[in-house]
Design an enzyme around this catalytic site. Structure first.
Site, short mmCIF file in Angstrom:
data_model
loop_
_atom_site.label_atom_id
_atom_site.label_comp_id
_atom_site.label_asym_id
_atom_site.label_seq_id
_atom_site.Cartn_x
_atom_site.Cartn_y
_atom_site.Cartn_z
N GLU A 31 45.10 35.64 28.57
CA GLU A 31 44.41 34.78 27.61
C GLU A 31 44.07 35.55 26.33
OE1 GLU A 31 43.68 35.45 30.76
OE2 GLU A 31 42.44 33.94 31.68
N CYS A 40 37.69 37.22 28.59
CA CYS A 40 38.59 36.22 28.00
C CYS A 40 37.83 34.98 27.57
CB CYS A 40 39.69 35.86 28.99
SG CYS A 40 40.89 37.19 29.17
N1 THU Z 1 43.93 38.86 34.44
C1 THU Z 1 44.29 38.03 33.42
O1 THU Z 1 45.35 38.19 32.80
N2 THU Z 1 43.44 37.02 33.09
C2 THU Z 1 42.27 36.77 33.72
O2 THU Z 1 41.53 35.90 33.29
C3 THU Z 1 41.90 37.52 34.93
C4 THU Z 1 42.71 38.73 35.20
C5 THU Z 1 44.83 39.97 34.78
C6 THU Z 1 44.28 41.34 34.48
C7 THU Z 1 45.08 42.20 35.44
O3 THU Z 1 46.33 42.53 34.83
C8 THU Z 1 45.36 41.29 36.62
O4 THU Z 1 45.10 39.97 36.17
C9 THU Z 1 44.51 41.56 37.84
O5 THU Z 1 43.17 41.59 37.52
#
Ligand code: THU
Length: 134
Positions: A55, A90
């Site tokens: 995000e 995010c």
């Molecule tokens: N992650 C996201 O891309 N968005 C979120 O809202 C939660 C977590 C990603 C970060 C990391 O690369 C993986 O998910 C595991 O936490």
């Protein structure tokens, strides 16, 4: 663009996820008032704490294109069966784009068979944002 198409765009973005450490690919797709879609995926790093969420990447892309508002909807997809909601950081990053033009975007948290539909204001009540600095 329909919600289904927005979700498909988020899923497509997740195919380019760089998440070799978590094996948790995430996709995000932002829909704007003019119909534009901006996507992002998570980008991890050998220095684990530096991971960028999908995000946040999408929001930064949108702002790099000059967007300063008009955010109407966000689809977020994860790899599991359950819908995932944006992490706290995010939520704050999305809030910046939302508050700039006074929208309260719909956040589509997408699971295998369920789409949880929440407003950003539900995920981040009493948000601190640009208006707080006025
Ligand atoms: N992650 C996201 O891309 N968005 C979120 O809202 C939660 C977590 C990603 C970060 C990391 O690369 C993986 O998910 C595991 O936490």
């Amino acid at each position: 663009m329909t919600d289904e198409a927005l979700i498909a765009a988020a899923r497509q973005a997740a195919r380019h996820s760089y998440s070799p450490y978590s094996n948790f690919p995430v996709g995000a797709a932002l829909r704007f008032a003019d119909g534009a879609i901006v996507t992002g995926t998570n980008v991890e790093n050998a220095s684990y704490g530096l991971a960028l969420c999908a995000e946040t990447v999408a929001a930064a892309r949108a702002m790099t294109e000059g967007r300063r508002g008009g955010l109407e909807a966000v689809a977020v997809t994860g790899p599991g069966a359950e819908p995932i909601t944006p992490c706290g950081r995010c939520r704050q990053v999305l809030n910046e784009l939302a508050q700039l033009s006074g929208t309260d975007p719909l956040i589509l948290c997408v699971g295998k068979s369920e789409v949880r539909r929440l407003r950003l204001s539900e995920l981040l009540p009493h948000a601190f944002g640009p208006a707080s600095l006025a």
